[in-house]
Write an enzyme that holds these catalytic residues in place. Structure first.
Site, PDB file in Angstrom:
ATOM      1  N   GLU A  38     -16.870  -3.911  -3.561  1.00 19.93           N
ATOM      2  CA  GLU A  38     -16.316  -5.260  -2.824  1.00 19.93           C
ATOM      3  C   GLU A  38     -17.859  -5.634  -1.966  1.00 19.93           C
ATOM      4  O   GLU A  38     -17.978  -4.371  -1.301  1.00 19.93           O
ATOM      5  CB  GLU A  38     -15.093  -5.290  -2.277  1.00 19.93           C
ATOM      6  CG  GLU A  38     -14.917  -6.530  -1.484  1.00 19.93           C
ATOM      7  CD  GLU A  38     -13.583  -6.654  -0.527  1.00 19.93           C
ATOM      8  OE1 GLU A  38     -13.155  -5.526  -0.416  1.00 19.93           O
ATOM      9  OE2 GLU A  38     -12.968  -7.546  -0.162  1.00 19.93           O
ATOM     10  N   LYS A 109     -12.094 -13.832  -4.340  1.00 19.49           N
ATOM     11  CA  LYS A 109     -10.901 -13.263  -4.011  1.00 19.49           C
ATOM     12  C   LYS A 109      -9.564 -14.180  -3.373  1.00 19.49           C
ATOM     13  O   LYS A 109     -10.013 -14.981  -2.336  1.00 19.49           O
ATOM     14  CB  LYS A 109     -11.199 -12.436  -2.763  1.00 19.49           C
ATOM     15  CG  LYS A 109     -10.172 -11.088  -2.243  1.00 19.49           C
ATOM     16  CD  LYS A 109     -10.748 -10.348  -1.470  1.00 19.49           C
ATOM     17  CE  LYS A 109      -9.777  -9.363  -0.847  1.00 19.49           C
ATOM     18  NZ  LYS A 109     -10.270  -8.443   0.040  1.00 19.49           N
ATOM     19  N   CYS A 142     -10.246  -5.966  -4.222  1.00 13.27           N
ATOM     20  CA  CYS A 142      -9.389  -5.087  -3.208  1.00 13.27           C
ATOM     21  C   CYS A 142      -7.918  -5.396  -3.052  1.00 13.27           C
ATOM     22  O   CYS A 142      -7.169  -5.355  -3.804  1.00 13.27           O
ATOM     23  CB  CYS A 142     -10.209  -5.082  -2.021  1.00 13.27           C
ATOM     24  SG  CYS A 142      -9.848  -3.675  -0.832  1.00 13.27           S
ATOM     25  N   VAL A 169      -9.291   0.282   2.934  1.00 15.22           N
ATOM     26  CA  VAL A 169      -9.031   1.383   4.240  1.00 15.22           C
ATOM     27  C   VAL A 169      -7.445   1.885   4.456  1.00 15.22           C
ATOM     28  O   VAL A 169      -7.480   2.725   4.923  1.00 15.22           O
ATOM     29  CB  VAL A 169      -9.268   0.307   5.660  1.00 15.22           C
ATOM     30  CG1 VAL A 169     -10.827   0.136   5.894  1.00 15.22           C
ATOM     31  CG2 VAL A 169      -8.354  -1.045   5.505  1.00 15.22           C
ATOM     32  N   MET A 170      -6.612   1.118   3.692  1.00 15.95           N
ATOM     33  CA  MET A 170      -5.274   1.815   3.508  1.00 15.95           C
ATOM     34  C   MET A 170      -5.159   2.796   2.633  1.00 15.95           C
ATOM     35  O   MET A 170      -5.858   2.727   1.644  1.00 15.95           O
ATOM     36  CB  MET A 170      -4.168   0.461   3.402  1.00 15.95           C
ATOM     37  CG  MET A 170      -4.250  -0.505   4.510  1.00 15.95           C
ATOM     38  SD  MET A 170      -2.769  -1.667   4.502  1.00 15.95           S
ATOM     39  CE  MET A 170      -3.108  -2.258   2.882  1.00 15.95           C
TER      40      MET A 170
HETATM   41  C1  ACM Z   1      -9.538  -5.189   1.653  1.00 18.34           C
HETATM   42  O1  ACM Z   1      -9.167  -6.138   0.917  1.00 18.34           O
HETATM   43  N1  ACM Z   1     -10.927  -5.183   1.625  1.00 18.34           N
HETATM   44  C2  ACM Z   1      -8.690  -4.244   2.230  1.00 18.34           C
END
Ligand code: ACM
Length: 271
Positions: A38, A109, A142, A169-170
Site C-alpha cells: 500500500e 480503499k 490493507c 501495523v496490527m
Molecule cells: C492499514 O490499513 N494501513 C492498517
C-alpha cells in the site's frame, strides 16, 4: 501461473527514490503477477493534507504508474501497487493494476484506517475484479481485511486471486487472510511493508510477514518481519474455481443471504 510480492521499506515522501528501490528490488522477478505494498511510492505516515497533495498523482500523469508500466513491459507481467491518487479536489488511497499497455484498473480503499481518514477520501465504488486472460484478479487494500464483505464480494464476482497491498501495523491480518482464503476458496497475495515511521507522537512499526495463501488456506510463501524480500511461487488458478469442499458442501450455492440481513445493523449498537 507464477505470482509474487515485494515487501520493502519505502522512503516517506520520495516517489523517485521508491521507484528506484522497486526497480532494484524486483530485478529477479520472473512471474506473471507481482503485488507491492500500500502507498508504495509515498510511504504511509504522511503528516497532513499538504504532504498528501505533494505525492498524490492523477493516474494519466503519474510517475509511479509509468515506472510500473515500464517494468511490466520489460518483464511482460502485471503489477498491483498502492499509490496516492489525485482526482480533482479529492485524494484516495488507491491500488492500481498495471500491465505493459498501462493502467488496467484502479481500486480506491473503502475502509480507511485511523488517521488515514484525515488524509484521504474513502473509496467511492465497489471492489472490482479484472479479467487478465485466464485469471481474474480482485483488489483490496490493507484494513479492508477486517471487513469480510470485501473479500466475499470479490470472490462472488469471480476473483481467483485477491491482490492485497498493505501497510500492516496490527498483528492479526496474516492469520485472518488464511480464513478469508478458506471461506472464499481464493488465493491471496498480501504485500506488506517493513520498517518504522512516525507521525506526531505516534510510532508506527510495520510487521512485514507478507503472505501468499492458497484456496485451501495453505501459506505458500511468507515474508520476514523486518527485511525487504521478493517472494515468488507457482499457483494453479483453477483451484480457486472449485468452491466444493471434500464434504460435498458448496461454499457459494449453499449461502442463504436472505437469512443474513441483521435487523440491528443500521442502529450501530445492540442497546
Ligand atoms: C492499514 O490499513 N494501513 C492498517
Amino acid at each position: 501461473m507464477r505470482v509474487g510480492l515485494f515487501q520493502f521499506h519505502p522512503v516517506l515522501g520520495d516517489i523517485d527514490k521508491n521507484c528506484s528501490l522497486i526497480i532494484q528490488g524486483i530485478k529477479q522477478f520472473h512471474g506473471d503477477l507481482l503485488v507491492l505494498p500500500e502507498l508504495a511510492f509515498s510511504g504511509y505516515a504522511l503528516k497532513n493534507r499538504d504532504a498528501v497533495n505533494a505525492v498524490a498523482e492523477a493516474p494519466h500523469q503519474s510517475r509511479a504508474l509509468s515506472c510500473l508500466q515500464s517494468l511490466c513491459q520489460e518483464k511482460n507481467c502485471h503489477i498491483v501497487a498502492g499509490f496516492a491518487e489525485q482526482n480533482g479536489e479529492k485524494t484516495f488511497n488507491s491500488s492500481a493494476l498495471v500491465g505493459p499497455n498501462g493502467v488496467v484498473s484502479i481500486y480506491r480503499k473503502i475502509h480507511l484506517f485511523g488517521f488515514e481518514q484525515e488524509l484521504f477520501s474513502p473509496g467511492d465504488g465497489p471492489p472490482i475484479v479484472t479479467n487478465l486472460g485466464h485469471t481474474r484478479v480482485g483488489m483490496m487494500i490493507c484494513f479492508d481485511w477486517m471487513f469480510p464483505e470485501v473479500a466475499r464480494t470479490l470472490a462472488l464476482d469471480g476473483a481467483d486471486i485477491i491482490a492485497h497491498p498493505a501497510n500492516l501495523v496490527m498483528p492479526w491480518c496474516p492469520q485472518a487472510m488464511v480464513t478469508r482464503c478458506l471461506e472464499n476458496h481464493v488465493y491471496s497475495i498480501t504485500a506488506n511493508r517493513v520498517g518504522k515511521e512516525s507521525r506526531s507522537s505516534q510510532e508506527l512499526h510495520f510487521i512485514g510477514q507478507s503472505r501468499i495463501i492458497s484456496p485451501a488456506g495453505e501459506v505458500l510463501g511468507q515474508g520476514h518481519d523486518s527485511a525487504s524480500q521478493l517472494l515468488e511461487v507457482d499457483i494453479d488458478v483453477m483451484e480457486a474455481r472449485n468452491k466444493t469442499l471434500a464434504s460435498g458442501n458448496d461454499l457459494f450455492s449453499e449461502r442463504q443471504p436472505q437469512l443474513y440481513s441483521s435487523k440491528l445493523h443500521h442502529q450501530g449498537n445492540m442497546s
